[in-house]
Design an enzyme around this catalytic site. Structure first.
Site, short mmCIF file in Angstrom:
data_model
loop_
_atom_site.label_atom_id
_atom_site.label_comp_id
_atom_site.label_asym_id
_atom_site.label_seq_id
_atom_site.Cartn_x
_atom_site.Cartn_y
_atom_site.Cartn_z
N SER A 158 0.83 -1.20 0.00
CA SER A 158 0.00 0.00 0.00
C SER A 158 0.86 1.25 0.00
O SER A 158 2.01 1.22 0.47
CB SER A 158 -0.89 0.02 1.25
N TYR A 184 -0.01 0.09 10.63
CA TYR A 184 -0.33 -0.28 9.25
C TYR A 184 0.84 0.03 8.34
O TYR A 184 1.23 -0.80 7.50
CB TYR A 184 -1.58 0.48 8.80
#
Length: 323
Positions: A158, A184
């Site tokens: 990501s 994350y």
């Protein structure tokens, strides 16, 4: 490469002229969103896909379109049970795959969680690092011998890797205050570094690895992000885009989001994507100085070969296996 694709390209655009008959592909996270669409597109072009999911009942329902596409496209689809937050589940799944012995041409490590509240996996790892990275690290390495020469590993990472580099001294936030977006970011940086080192270790036998950003897609992945938080994030992004004279942010559709996974797995040239980071169906450049949250690019720390080797060694220590 014979065709140019971009941010709005869909899985069907990317695979328009591709025959995947005889190819076998494994995808994790096929109970929703990108995993389902990735599987659908591949079986529609003749591939045999093994889909891994934690909740088989949910996956059975979600993948009904995949089975329909397989019938029409002469592909095949089956499910395997896999909980990436449990080392025992991973070992059980990989033992079965190894015993079966059939090779894979592509493994797409697609499953993951985002911005989860602080918690731990079954084995005591911080949830996002343990699921997104360590789970896939163990799973992929235990079946690495099943990836056929000429095959590929595709890690769905990501642009969120920009939130944080890895922290090998405190991977489980035992001493660091927990922030869901930092966690994350660490896990997504780990996905990219894992691809870098896996590529280095396996390219001599013709197996390459790459990582990618699928784009911003409003899927189940964002279930831990509140509506108000998401709205505030989009407003902040749009203010920055407006100041730069650019149009407002728009979500990708799921077929657009899954396009880079299938492009990197079966369309792009191996030498072009091996050890690299991709987005919008092309290889990205290093952009350390760019702070625009939706601009393309990858941070140099996510491609650092020394960091990749160090993460590999730490991951082996944490899962208790060496490769």
């Amino acid at each position: 490469m014979t065709a140019e694709f971009g941010a709005t390209s869909t899985t069907d655009d990317v695979l328009a002229s591709i025959d995947l008959s005889g190819k076998r592909i494994l995808i994790t996270g096929v109970s929703a969103g990108l995993g389902v669409e990735t599987a659908r597109a591949l079986v529609a072009h003749g591939a045999a896909v093994a889909g891994a999911a934690r909740d088989l009942n949910k996956a059975e329902t979600a993948t009904a379109p995949v089975r329909a596409a397989a019938k029409q496209g002469n592909g095949a689809f089956d499910l395997i049970e896999l909980d990436l937050a449990s080392l025992a589940s991973i070992r059980k799944a990989t033992d079965r795959l190894v015993a079966d012995g059939r090779k894979f041409d592509v493994v797409i490590a697609n499953a993951g969680v985002m911005a989860a509240p602080f918690g731990h996996t079954a084995d005591g790892f911080e949830t996002q690092f343990g699921t997104n990275h360590l789970g896939h690290f163990l799973f992929v390495n235990r079946i690495a011998g099943l990836i056929a020469p000429g095959g590929r590993l595709v890690n769905v990472a990501s642009s969120g890797h920009r939130f944080a580099d890895i922290d090998l001294d405190d991977p489980n936030f035992e001493r660091t205050p927990y922030d869901p977006w930092v966690a994350y970011g660490r896990s997504k940086t780990s996905n990219i570094l894992f691809a870098v080192e896996f590529d280095r270790r396996h390219k001599a036998r013709g197996v390459r690895a790459t990582a990618l950003h699928p784009g911003g897609i409003n899927t189940e992945l964002g279930r831990h992000v509140g509506v108000d938080t998401l709205k505030a994030m989009i407003e902040r992004i749009n203010a920055e885009l407006d100041a730069a004279g650019k149009p407002p942010y728009s979500w990708k559709t799921i077929p657009q989001g899954a396009a880079t996974s299938v492009w990197a797995g079966v369309v792009a040239e191996a030498d072009a994507v091996g050890g690299r980071y991709c987005e919008n169906c092309h290889v990205s450049e290093v952009t350390d100085g760019v702070i625009n949250p939706v601009a393309e690019g990858v941070r140099s720390y996510a491609l650092d070969p020394d960091r990749a080797r160090a993460l590999w060694a730490k991951s082996e220590e944490l899962v208790g296996e060496r490769y």
